[in-house]
Design a protein around this motif. Structure first.
Motif, PDB file in Angstrom:
ATOM      1  N   HIS A 219       0.855  -1.190   0.000  1.00  0.00           N
ATOM      2  CA  HIS A 219       0.000   0.000   0.000  1.00  0.00           C
ATOM      3  C   HIS A 219       0.887   1.234   0.000  1.00  0.00           C
ATOM      4  CE1 HIS A 219       0.607   0.404   4.427  1.00  0.00           C
ATOM      5  NE2 HIS A 219       0.490  -0.911   4.433  1.00  0.00           N
ATOM      6  N   ASN A 220       0.358   2.313  -0.540  1.00  0.00           N
ATOM      7  CA  ASN A 220       1.144   3.516  -0.794  1.00  0.00           C
ATOM      8  C   ASN A 220       1.126   4.440   0.423  1.00  0.00           C
ATOM      9  OD1 ASN A 220       2.736   5.293  -2.176  1.00  0.00           O
ATOM     10  ND2 ASN A 220       1.045   6.264  -3.279  1.00  0.00           N
ATOM     11  N   ASN A 221       1.686   3.943   1.509  1.00  0.00           N
ATOM     12  CA  ASN A 221       1.847   4.753   2.711  1.00  0.00           C
ATOM     13  C   ASN A 221       3.326   4.924   3.012  1.00  0.00           C
ATOM     14  OD1 ASN A 221      -0.920   5.333   3.561  1.00  0.00           O
ATOM     15  ND2 ASN A 221      -1.081   3.124   3.952  1.00  0.00           N
ATOM     16  N   LYS A 222       3.615   5.827   3.918  1.00  0.00           N
ATOM     17  CA  LYS A 222       5.005   6.081   4.264  1.00  0.00           C
ATOM     18  C   LYS A 222       5.559   4.932   5.098  1.00  0.00           C
ATOM     19  CE  LYS A 222       4.521  11.103   4.080  1.00  0.00           C
ATOM     20  NZ  LYS A 222       4.692  12.382   4.816  1.00  0.00           N
ATOM     21  N   MET A 223       6.779   5.078   5.502  1.00  0.00           N
ATOM     22  CA  MET A 223       7.444   4.011   6.234  1.00  0.00           C
ATOM     23  C   MET A 223       6.753   3.758   7.576  1.00  0.00           C
ATOM     24  SD  MET A 223      10.910   6.124   7.065  1.00  0.00           S
ATOM     25  CE  MET A 223      10.893   7.698   7.913  1.00  0.00           C
ATOM     26  N   ILE A 224       6.718   2.452   7.940  1.00  0.00           N
ATOM     27  CA  ILE A 224       6.048   2.002   9.151  1.00  0.00           C
ATOM     28  C   ILE A 224       7.109   1.685  10.204  1.00  0.00           C
ATOM     29  CG2 ILE A 224       4.488   0.281  10.123  1.00  0.00           C
ATOM     30  CD1 ILE A 224       3.407  -0.164   7.313  1.00  0.00           C
ATOM     31  N   PRO A 225       7.041   2.260  11.392  1.00  0.00           N
ATOM     32  CA  PRO A 225       8.028   1.935  12.430  1.00  0.00           C
ATOM     33  C   PRO A 225       7.837   0.513  12.941  1.00  0.00           C
ATOM     34  CG  PRO A 225       6.331   3.389  13.297  1.00  0.00           C
ATOM     35  CD  PRO A 225       6.096   3.295  11.826  1.00  0.00           C
ATOM     36  N   LEU A 226       8.949  -0.189  13.097  1.00  0.00           N
ATOM     37  CA  LEU A 226       8.937  -1.571  13.559  1.00  0.00           C
ATOM     38  C   LEU A 226       9.470  -1.653  14.982  1.00  0.00           C
ATOM     39  CD1 LEU A 226      10.407  -3.299  10.367  1.00  0.00           C
ATOM     40  CD2 LEU A 226       7.993  -2.999  10.958  1.00  0.00           C
ATOM     41  N   SER A 227       9.276  -2.791  15.596  1.00  0.00           N
ATOM     42  CA  SER A 227       9.811  -3.016  16.939  1.00  0.00           C
ATOM     43  C   SER A 227      11.222  -3.592  16.871  1.00  0.00           C
ATOM     44  CB  SER A 227       8.894  -3.961  17.724  1.00  0.00           C
ATOM     45  OG  SER A 227       8.799  -5.211  17.070  1.00  0.00           O
ATOM     46  N   TYR A 228      11.978  -3.199  15.869  1.00  0.00           N
ATOM     47  CA  TYR A 228      13.369  -3.602  15.710  1.00  0.00           C
ATOM     48  C   TYR A 228      14.230  -2.348  15.715  1.00  0.00           C
ATOM     49  CZ  TYR A 228      11.373  -8.047  14.215  1.00  0.00           C
ATOM     50  OH  TYR A 228      10.660  -9.228  14.157  1.00  0.00           O
TER      51      TYR A 228
END
Length: 805
Positions: free
Chosen positions: A553-562
């Motif tokens: 999907h065309n969304n910005k970067m998603i923060p991960l738990s890493y």
């Protein structure tokens, strides 16, 4: 005076020639006459033990895994007293230590959680690189260093200037070293060279003082031709040079170990330390002390008196553990899916299901585009020669397939997260994710041909139907889309006389056909969804053995738990190329991520993030859309291992059925099993006991079956030993053909044994064997009465014959 002048001129020319030859010998990456050759011939040392294990496995039904030698080359760079801390390391002692501590390795399967029937006998070669090669690597690394702020030397240590090295920029110099040591021309394929291809682990110990990027006056070229002196105690304490450098492969996570695009990995003990892993999770995290560091070993109590000579055993143990981890996760990792693929065509349809008209990821020219040709090139590297790969693509509107839209809606799930904010409190937040397993199940239940039809034909069990053409009539035998193989047991197959009398058509021979294995890739291109929508376990791809599902999907970067160092990692949902390749690598090649291992003790996969960076598409710390040649070899070997594993299991099942039949009919008249010499099987004892006697009764065990099984097992023993040799020499094309022949003959053998035993059971239906204790006949009482009467008469005769009477 002429002779002395002539003599002086000759001496001068000889000195110049000697100096020139010495300089030529010290030139980096130059193979002069007398250069040390890479030794590859350890199979002859273990051939007898492999043959003995194979014989024991085939003839005694023992649970003995199939032994495959695996050669691992450890290249030491900077351990000849010319690298960091001038630390010397005895390569012979390290080789002996590795052989004693980690000589066997048996991979497991994620799907079953059990070890496969393949065990690697690891053969180590420890090779020391020369000083010119060390200086050349240091020079290239110094030129590639880029300032990147500051970093800490330990948990509570000081901060130093930080420099980062793009691993892809210095990979070519390591490739030159690989070609120089193993005499392999770069750019040539393995089929063209027709020779063993080595796998190497580069263990690097650079001198950080020499390669300090802030020192522009240091002349590293002059050190190639001069001796490198020792260090004083004060110079030893300054070997860290008050700066830190680390690698990033193609912009991925920061690391000091990385997997190259070739057949080698790099372990830089001078880089780092680096820290990365999952937030608030201890398992698999890489900390400041996860890697052995010479500064901590030589100065265990700070900057006290150095003790380099007494640290050999400690350092060798830590390095040996690091090498064993590399073998378990990269060189011979566990298998994700064990699929016996005997088809000659692989079809990969990439189907894009989108709920918008904003863009199409199959069209080139924008940031979200995927390169179908690049995906096809990478997939072809993971299949054997002769197997055709066809990748097709198409885009469909999700609203036109309402069953699929309902399936996507049903697969939406949510869970609660407890996160800490800047105020120091925990905040509960609900996060939505897409469950891949539920989505696949809903797609299978739907009546849509795009999902249910493709998933139905993608079942891997269909490959066996394509492989054996058992029930097709002979008039169809001229089909051009098949390759005929005469079965080994065709001459032994007894024809049913009733079928001949009834005039039924004969069945055709066994065939290997051009079956097609289908692995669909569904790319869900969604709009107007949650900005942080992902699939389970914070991934954008879900994979099974027969389907790949990717979310885009065309969304910005998603923060991960890493987190890598002090920076949180992000996922980019608009870039689907890497995730498509990761899913196909697992489904087609059976590859597992280099940071995962199957644990039978924990009954789940366990992670170790040490090898999460490099040339592979797996995980949050990777940023590559290519697959390393090491992992390509693992994928090709996995296909061979799956066939051999299936063949060995069929052999055990066949032997078990024969043993079960023998245990029912191979008994003495008292109902006990036949006993005798322990070195002989029950079948041999039965033959010695009964077949040497002439009897008119039907024989409960066919003698011809025993002889033919022994002949087949002897022939199979030679094939397995040859297969082990081919795998050791990296002749994967011949090994693939060999494994196919082994599996094919095993299937024929299983069918032959089942048919013979079924026929013998039909013969034994005419009678029944019963064992019971013998009953006491009535004559025994008569004989007892006679015995008592005789005793009475004898007593009377003795009594009346007395002289007193």
């Amino acid at each position: 005076m002429a002779p002395p002048l002539l003599l002086l001129r000759m001496l001068f020319l000889l000195m110049v020639a000697a100096a020139a030859s010495a300089a030529a010998r010290r030139e980096a990456f130059r193979r002069d006459p007398g250069h040390a050759q890479w030794h590859h011939g350890a199979f002859h040392d273990v051939e007898d033990s492999i043959r003995a294990d194979v014989r024991r496995m085939l003839h005694t039904r023992a649970e003995v895994p199939f032994q495959v030698p695996l050669e691992v080359n450890v290249v030491l760079i900077g351990f000849n007293g010319d690298g960091g801390y001038r630390y010397p390391l005895d390569g012979h002692k390290l080789e002996q230590f590795l052989k004693m501590s980690f000589s066997l390795h048996r991979p497991s399967c994620f799907e079953t959680g059990e070890p496969i029937d393949i065990e690697h006998h690891i053969v180590y070669n420890v090779i020391a690189a020369g000083q010119p090669e060390l200086i050349s690597l240091e020079k290239s690394l110094k030129e590639a260093m880029v300032s990147a702020g500051t970093a800490r030397e330990s948990e509570y240590g000081r901060e130093f200037p930080l420099f980062e090295v793009e691993a892809t920029a210095v990979e070519h110099i390591f490739e030159r070293l690989y070609s120089f040591i193993f005499d392999i021309e770069p750019g040539r394929s393995t089929t063209e060279m027709d020779r063993p291809i080595p796998v190497a682990i580069f263990v690097v110990n650079f001198d950080k003082v020499r390669m300090d990027p802030r020192n522009k006056e240091a002349d590293l070229d002059s050190l190639m031709y001069s001796a490198i002196g020792g260090l004083t105690e004060q110079e030893l304490k300054k070997q860290e040079a008050d700066y830190i450098y680390r690698y990033r492969y193609n912009g991925g996570g920061a690391t000091q170990v990385w997997l190259s695009s070739g057949r080698f990995v790099v372990i830089d003990l001078s880089a780092g330390p680096c820290t990365y892993g999952k937030i608030e999770t201890e398992e698999g995290s890489v900390s400041y002390r996860s890697m052995p560091r010479l500064s901590n070993i030589i100065f265990p109590r700070g900057l006290a008196a150095p003790s380099a000579t007494s640290t050999q055993n400690i350092f060798m143990g830590q390095l040996g553990g690091l090498i064993s981890t590399t073998i378990e996760h990269v060189i011979a990792p566990d298998i994700r899916f064990e699929t016996v693929d005997m088809t000659l065509r692989l079809l990969v349809p990439i189907i894009v299901l989108q709920n918008h008209n904003r863009y199409n990821i199959l069209q080139a020219g924008h940031n979200n585009s995927i390169d179908v040709q690049a995906i096809e090139r990478e997939v072809k590297k993971m299949v054997h020669a002769g197997q055709e790969v066809i990748v097709i693509s198409g885009s469909h509107a999700l609203h036109e397939h309402e069953k699929l839209a309902v399936a996507v809606s049903k697969a939406m799930r949510s869970h609660s997260l407890h996160e800490t904010r800047t105020d120091g409190r925990f905040h509960v937040r609900t996060k939505t994710y897409l469950d891949g397993a539920i989505l696949k199940e809903e797609m299978e239940r739907s009546a849509d041909v795009l999902s249910a039809g493709l998933l139905e034909v993608a079942d891997p069990s269909l490959s066996s139907r394509y492989f054996l053409k058992q029930h097709w009539m002979e008039e169809q035998d001229n089909v051009q889309d098949s390759i005929k193989h005469k079965p080994i047991w065709e001459s032994y197959m007894p024809r049913n006389k009733k079928e001949k009398r009834a005039g039924k058509k004969k069945h055709g021979s066994m065939y290997r056909t051009y079956g097609t294995r289908v692995i669909p890739v569904f790319v869900l291109s969604l709009a107007e969804v949650d900005a942080e929508l992902m699939m389970e376990e914070e991934s954008l791809v879900w994979t099974s053995k027969d389907v790949v599902i990717v979310l885009e999907h065309n969304n910005k970067m998603i923060p991960l738990s890493y987190v890598s160092e002090t920076t949180r990692q992000f996922a980019y949902p608009s870039l689907a190329q890497r995730h498509i390749l990761a899913g196909l690598a697992s489904a087609v090649g059976g590859l597992s991520a280099p940071y995962e291992r199957a644990s039978r003790i924990h009954e789940r996969p366990i992670v170790n993030w040490l090898w999460s960076a490099g040339c592979h598409p797996f995980g949050p710390f990777s940023n590559s859309s290519q697959i390393s040649q090491i992992l390509q070899d693992v994928a090709l070997r996995t296909t061979i291992y799956a066939r051999v594993d299936a063949a060995l299991r069929k052999i055990r099942d066949t032997s078990e059925s024969v043993q079960s039949f023998a245990s029912d009919h191979l008994k003495t008249p008292l109902g006990e099993p036949v006993k005798g010499n322990k070195n002989k099987s029950s079948t041999d004892l039965w033959v010695e006991k009964f077949y040497k006697k002439v009897t008119t009764l039907p024989e409960p065990f066919p003698h011809d079956l025993v002889e033919r099984l022994e002949e087949y097992l002897d022939r199979l023993e030679g094939q397995l030993v040859d297969l082990s040799s081919l795998l050791y020499d990296h002749r994967l094309v011949d090994a693939s053909q060999n494994s196919s022949d082994i599996l094919q003959s095993t299937i024929f053998t299983e069918q032959y044994v089942e048919r013979v035993l079924s026929a013998e059971r039909d013969k034994m239906k005419c009678c029944r064997i019963e064992y019971s204790h013998p009953k006491q006949p009535s004559q025994a009482f008569v004989y007892g009465g006679i015995l008592l009467a005789g005793f009475l008469v004898y007593s009377l005769v003795i009594f009346f014959s007395s002289p007193v009477r």
